[in-house]
Design a protein around this motif. Structure first.
Motif, PDB file in Angstrom:
ATOM      1  N   ASP A 202       0.845  -1.195   0.000  1.00 46.55           N
ATOM      2  CA  ASP A 202       0.000   0.000   0.000  1.00 46.55           C
ATOM      3  C   ASP A 202       0.887   1.254   0.000  1.00 46.55           C
ATOM      4  O   ASP A 202       2.011   1.219   0.515  1.00 46.55           O
ATOM      5  N   PRO A 203       0.437   2.370  -0.607  1.00 43.01           N
ATOM      6  CA  PRO A 203      -0.925   2.579  -1.122  1.00 43.01           C
ATOM      7  C   PRO A 203      -1.150   2.062  -2.547  1.00 43.01           C
ATOM      8  O   PRO A 203      -2.286   1.944  -2.965  1.00 43.01           O
TER       9      PRO A 203
ATOM     10  N   GLN B 225      -3.316  -1.090  -2.729  1.00 43.59           N
ATOM     11  CA  GLN B 225      -4.726  -0.867  -2.459  1.00 43.59           C
ATOM     12  C   GLN B 225      -5.418  -0.156  -3.616  1.00 43.59           C
ATOM     13  O   GLN B 225      -6.573  -0.436  -3.937  1.00 43.59           O
TER      14      GLN B 225
ATOM     15  N   PRO C  59      -4.219  -7.343   3.651  1.00 41.71           N
ATOM     16  CA  PRO C  59      -4.521  -6.770   2.332  1.00 41.71           C
ATOM     17  C   PRO C  59      -4.310  -7.716   1.169  1.00 41.71           C
ATOM     18  O   PRO C  59      -4.830  -7.462   0.080  1.00 41.71           O
TER      19      PRO C  59
END
Length: 419
Positions: free
Chosen positions: A99-100, A103, A367
């Motif tokens: 991330d970011p 994501q 994630p």
């Protein structure tokens, strides 16, 4: 806590970094992991140029999975890691991002794997499953000439056709793509000529052809977007810009290869396990709808289609009492965590009524949890309902032809009969 290395007598000659370990029979490998789980610290296994700590306990795998700011993916998650030039030419797969950026990209792909969207394609999944069984009935597999190959006839067809439909791949490309997928993953993690190769030259050529196909389809979708995943990708705005052709190709490779290969292997293992455990087969068929969910999760736990992923420690950290330092590498062994005696009673037993079943076959949370988990569950449920409704005598024949690999639990061939 003191680091334990492979030179210690307590390890008993186990070396997870040695390709020879992965050529051992499955029972021997599971027994070795059980011994490692009984140690009071993760074992360090040296490799050329470095080495890794083996996370073999369920608690360690889950904690590392859910602490992505410490256990990062950007240095590569497969073993061995892809060469720098491969990543430069073909782009980074989403699994190798943090991330970011991870994501941002995952949020686009997630649109194709929400429960609502997966439910919408249920009818298509049912049509594909019915067509597969139609072909089995016409061919009369298992009669006369002996057993057919379940992987080719059944296990590989369903996930491939479903993923192609979701992505919007025209029918004219599908035959070529299926051959290319097999080439890109044929030797993943397999020992050849003294080295464990991730992507040999043959696989690189196949990967390049996959990228060329998605570039052509993507160019058309930019001009004429439709309701499919490729259209969503090529029209997406990520951090103020569209995806590059290389990023689109990397997405395509991940979704098509991972979405087909892992589910294909799970389907093959499912038939193998049900044949080897007739009591569990009888339980399933006695009330399929009530036990289907437990059946799918237990197949994933017991077979662990993806056996491991690697992470790099970003900063000094204590993992469940064990000190790790910035730059250390760890390998999360899902195949071991899924048989951790601290979590699963009688872990070697195949039990479709097991509850709870907090397996890490789709990842340990966090994630990078598998986006396609709900889709895979639906595919197995739909397919085996259709198979056992119309071919109640379906069984595997003989031992599966397994590909020696430290990465995926791949079934190259599985004999089967319908009589």
């Amino acid at each position: 806590m003191t680091m334990v290395s492979t030179s210690d007598r307590s390890v008993g000659g186990i070396d997870l970094a040695d390709p020879a370990f992965w050529r051992q029979p499955e029972p021997a490998r599971h027994a070795a992991f059980a011994r490692l789980r009984r140690l009071d610290a993760p074992v360090f296994f040296p490799e050329p140029g470095g080495g890794f700590f083996a996370l073999v306990r369920h608690a360690d795998v889950v904690t590392a999975s859910r602490t992505p700011d410490v256990f990062v993916s950007r240095h590569g998650v497969t073993t061995p890691r892809p060469a720098r030039w491969v990543r430069t030419v073909f782009g980074d797969s989403m699994v190798n991002l943090d991330d970011p950026r991870h994501q941002q990209l995952r949020s686009i792909v997630a649109r194709a794997f929400t429960p609502r969207v997966v439910a919408r394609i249920a009818a298509d999944t049912e049509r594909v499953a019915a067509r597969i069984v139609d072909d089995l009935v016409v061919a009369g597999s298992g009669s006369g000439g002996g057993p057919g190959d379940f992987v080719t006839a059944v296990a590989g067809r369903l996930p491939f056709e479903v993923i192609c439909t979701m992505m919007g791949i025209p029918d004219g490309y599908r035959g070529t793509l299926l051959r290319r997928i097999d080439s890109t993953t044929e030797r993943a993690g397999v020992q050849r000529a003294g080295r464990r190769l991730r992507i040999p030259g043959r696989g690189i050529a196949a990967l390049a052809q996959l990228h060329r196909v998605v570039a052509r389809v993507g160019a058309d979708r930019r001009r004429h977007p439709t309701d499919d995943l490729i259209s969503a990708l090529v029209t997406a705005d990520v951090a103020g810009r569209p995806l590059s052709g290389r990023e689109l190709g990397s997405f395509f490779s991940l979704l098509l290869v991972a979405g087909v290969e892992t589910t294909r292997n799970t389907i093959a293992h499912a038939l193998r396990l049900l044949t080897a455990h007739p009591d569990q087969r009888e339980l399933l068929l006695a009330d399929f709808d009530a036990r289907a969910a437990g059946f799918v999760d237990e197949v994933v736990r017991h077979s662990s289609p993806i056996m491991q992923f690697r992470r790099t420690v970003a900063r000094d950290h204590t993992l469940n009492g064990f000190p790790l330092h910035a730059g250390d590498e760890v390998v999360m062994y899902y195949v071991s965590a899924n048989r951790d005696e601290a979590v699963f009673a009688a872990p070697d037993r195949f039990d479709i009524t097991r509850t709870p079943n907090p397996h890490v076959g789709f990842g340990g949370g966090g994630p990078h949890f598998c986006l396609g988990a709900s889709l895979a569950r639906q595919e197995l449920t739909v397919l085996f309902r259709e198979l056992f409704t119309r071919l109640p005598d379906l069984r595997s024949v003989g031992a599966p032809d397994l590909v020696p690999s430290n990465f995926d639990h791949r079934v190259a061939r599985l004999g089967f009969t319908c009589t």
